[in-house]
Design a protein around this motif. Structure first.
Motif, PDB file in Angstrom:
ATOM      1  N   THR A 124      31.977 -71.180 -43.403  1.00 27.53           N
ATOM      2  CA  THR A 124      31.361 -69.955 -43.114  1.00 27.53           C
ATOM      3  C   THR A 124      32.531 -69.150 -42.291  1.00 27.53           C
ATOM      4  OG1 THR A 124      30.440 -70.958 -41.066  1.00 27.53           O
ATOM      5  CG2 THR A 124      28.784 -70.648 -43.040  1.00 27.53           C
ATOM      6  N   SER A 160      29.681 -67.273 -46.712  1.00 29.77           N
ATOM      7  CA  SER A 160      30.185 -68.853 -47.088  1.00 29.77           C
ATOM      8  C   SER A 160      30.990 -69.033 -48.265  1.00 29.77           C
ATOM      9  CB  SER A 160      28.511 -69.518 -47.363  1.00 29.77           C
ATOM     10  OG  SER A 160      28.404 -68.979 -48.775  1.00 29.77           O
ATOM     11  N   SER A 200      32.257 -75.847 -40.724  1.00 26.66           N
ATOM     12  CA  SER A 200      31.746 -74.360 -40.739  1.00 26.66           C
ATOM     13  C   SER A 200      30.821 -74.493 -39.489  1.00 26.66           C
ATOM     14  CB  SER A 200      30.899 -73.848 -41.742  1.00 26.66           C
ATOM     15  OG  SER A 200      29.969 -75.143 -42.231  1.00 26.66           O
ATOM     16  N   LEU A 203      29.241 -68.931 -36.998  1.00 30.42           N
ATOM     17  CA  LEU A 203      28.736 -67.790 -37.896  1.00 30.42           C
ATOM     18  C   LEU A 203      28.619 -66.715 -37.002  1.00 30.42           C
ATOM     19  CD1 LEU A 203      28.067 -67.294 -40.919  1.00 30.42           C
ATOM     20  CD2 LEU A 203      25.599 -67.841 -40.035  1.00 30.42           C
ATOM     21  N   ARG A 214      27.090 -74.002 -43.263  1.00 27.15           N
ATOM     22  CA  ARG A 214      27.061 -73.583 -44.598  1.00 27.15           C
ATOM     23  C   ARG A 214      25.980 -74.434 -45.126  1.00 27.15           C
ATOM     24  NH1 ARG A 214      28.496 -76.093 -49.221  1.00 27.15           N
ATOM     25  NH2 ARG A 214      28.365 -74.621 -51.070  1.00 27.15           N
TER      26      ARG A 214
END
Length: 430
Positions: A124, A160, A200, A203, A214
């Motif tokens: 992400t 993503s 990830s 975010l 993600r």
């Protein structure tokens, strides 16, 4: 992001429910000896020294126009948020795939560097807000559909990136390379891949509490679209039912915005419950709007792996997954290793069960997933020479195993080491 269908609406043949069942059953699992492998690699694009800076759309457009003139063997596409994707042709061997995509990535990186841009492999985008750059009827309809359930859909579309490994369905007959075994293996091993390659943890400028945000985003979107069919049924029959019962995201139009229905399945539409009769093109298009963790497209498309950092980080999940599926001895060991995870997964299909949720949130800090990863990576390393893997590929996989797998770590931990720890229990959308 799956490609759209190019069938002309006005000339496509109408279809019945029985014809759709036969069509999907015939195209979803094309069986035979596993011979080819492919990969789709997605990347975030940014300025190397200012990765948090949103890029002007016109700058990206100019860069991507230049990339379109490159003589690449892979298909190059742009995702709604400006992510770049390279999709390889089916290759006759792992090394053929690695060589072709590596050459394409070198050309792409060189062309982007000349314009002050770079590729980064993260599941992400950790800093920049979701911003859709592609304004086409397909993506307008997708955004409308996903916005009904919250922000996860926009995060999936615009923030993503992944490594998707594509492998043949396998033999019709049972056995370690049979399509039934490979289908089941993909959904159990998939949780181990989520955990091992989680990359990830952030975010939109903050940590989320997940190693693979993600995957958490995929879990939050509509289960009928992002979920797998039940594993306790024959794969073809289960997938046919899944396709027919999945909600229709949009009804394409020759002009103007596309219709975005509420709660209309393909089965309902075929039985006369839609705005117009269903065409073959509508069925083809519907298939591209289903995003389960493993999508049967004649071959198996494994979609659960976060994008990986570094010039050759993407090679590791490609090599490990290929070895565990296509080498018979490794496939048998991998299946025995992950089979006990089925009890933990319970009756809910991936990714909406506790096994997959723990894989995304905890990564290899989960002891059971960490132990399975150690066995699977060691098995893959043993099998890769039998698949013709080069010393360079073996060294890359071995280095990843030493840095992460045997230490109970994943790439997301490197990111978390440099920021404040995430708040316990925080969700993706809170």
């Amino acid at each position: 992001m799956p490609e759209g269908d190019c069938t002309e609406l006005g000339t496509a043949a109408l279809v019945t429910e029985a014809e759709v069942e036969a069509l999907v059953r015939g195209i979803c699992f094309k069986t035979g000896p596993p011979r080819t492998v492919g990969v789709e690699v997605e990347w975030l694009v940014h300025e190397p020294r200012r990765p948090r800076l949103p890029l002007p759309p016109e700058r990206l457009d100019a860069a991507y126009a230049a990339l379109g003139a490159l003589p690449l063997s892979s298909a190059l596409t742009v995702e709604p948020g400006g992510q770049l994707e390279l999709s390889s042709l089916p290759a006759a061997s792992l090394m053929d795939c690695v060589s072709a995509v590596s050459a394409d990535l070198t050309a792409v990186r060189t062309a982007l560097a000349a314009r002050g841009l770079a590729l980064t492999g993260l599941g992400t985008d950790p800093w920049r807000p979701a911003r859709r750059l592609l304004h086409e009827p397909r993506y307008d309809a997708m955004e409308t559909w996903f916005d009904r359930a919250g922000p996860a859909g926009r995060a999936m579309m615009c923030s993503s990136a992944s490594v998707q490994v594509c492998l043949d369905s396998g033999y019709e007959e049972p056995g370690p390379l049979g399509h039934g075994r490979r289908w089941r293996l993909s959904h159990l091993l998939g949780a181990v891949l989520v955990s091992a390659f989680a990359n990830s943890p952030m975010l939109w400028g903050r940590p989320t509490g997940w190693r693979s945000t993600r995957q958490a985003v995929w879990e939050e979107i509509d289960p009928g679209r992002s979920g797998a069919p039940p594993l306790d049924a024959e794969p073809r029959e289960a997938w046919v039912r899944h396709v027919l019962d999945a909600p229709v995201m949009c009804v394409r139009q020759d002009s103007g915005p596309w219709d975005v229905p509420h709660g209309m399945s393909l089965r309902t539409w075929l039985r006369g419950g839609g705005p117009r009769p269903v065409t073959r093109g509508d069925v083809d298009y519907h298939l591209t709007t289903l995003f389960p963790p493993v999508r049967p497209r004649g071959h198996l498309e494994l979609r659960m792996i976060d994008a990986q950092r570094g010039d050759d980080g993407w090679i590791v999940p490609l090599a490990v997954t290929t070895a565990l599926f296509d080498d018979p001895e490794a496939a048998e060991t991998a299946y025995r290793t992950v089979k006990p995870l089925a009890e933990r997964a319970g009756p809910l299909p991936a990714p909406h069960n506790q096994l997959w949720r723990d894989a995304a949130r905890l990564g290899p800090s989960d002891p059971e997933l960490a132990e399975a990863a150690v066995t699977c990576f060691a098995t893959a390393l043993d099998a890769l020479p039998r698949l013709g893997a080069s010393p360079g590929v073996l060294a890359t996989v071995s280095a990843f195993m030493d840095r992460y797998v045997v230490r109970g770590r994943c790439p997301a931990d490197d990111v978390l080491d440099h920021i404040d720890a995430p708040a316990p229990g925080r969700t993706v959308t809170s």
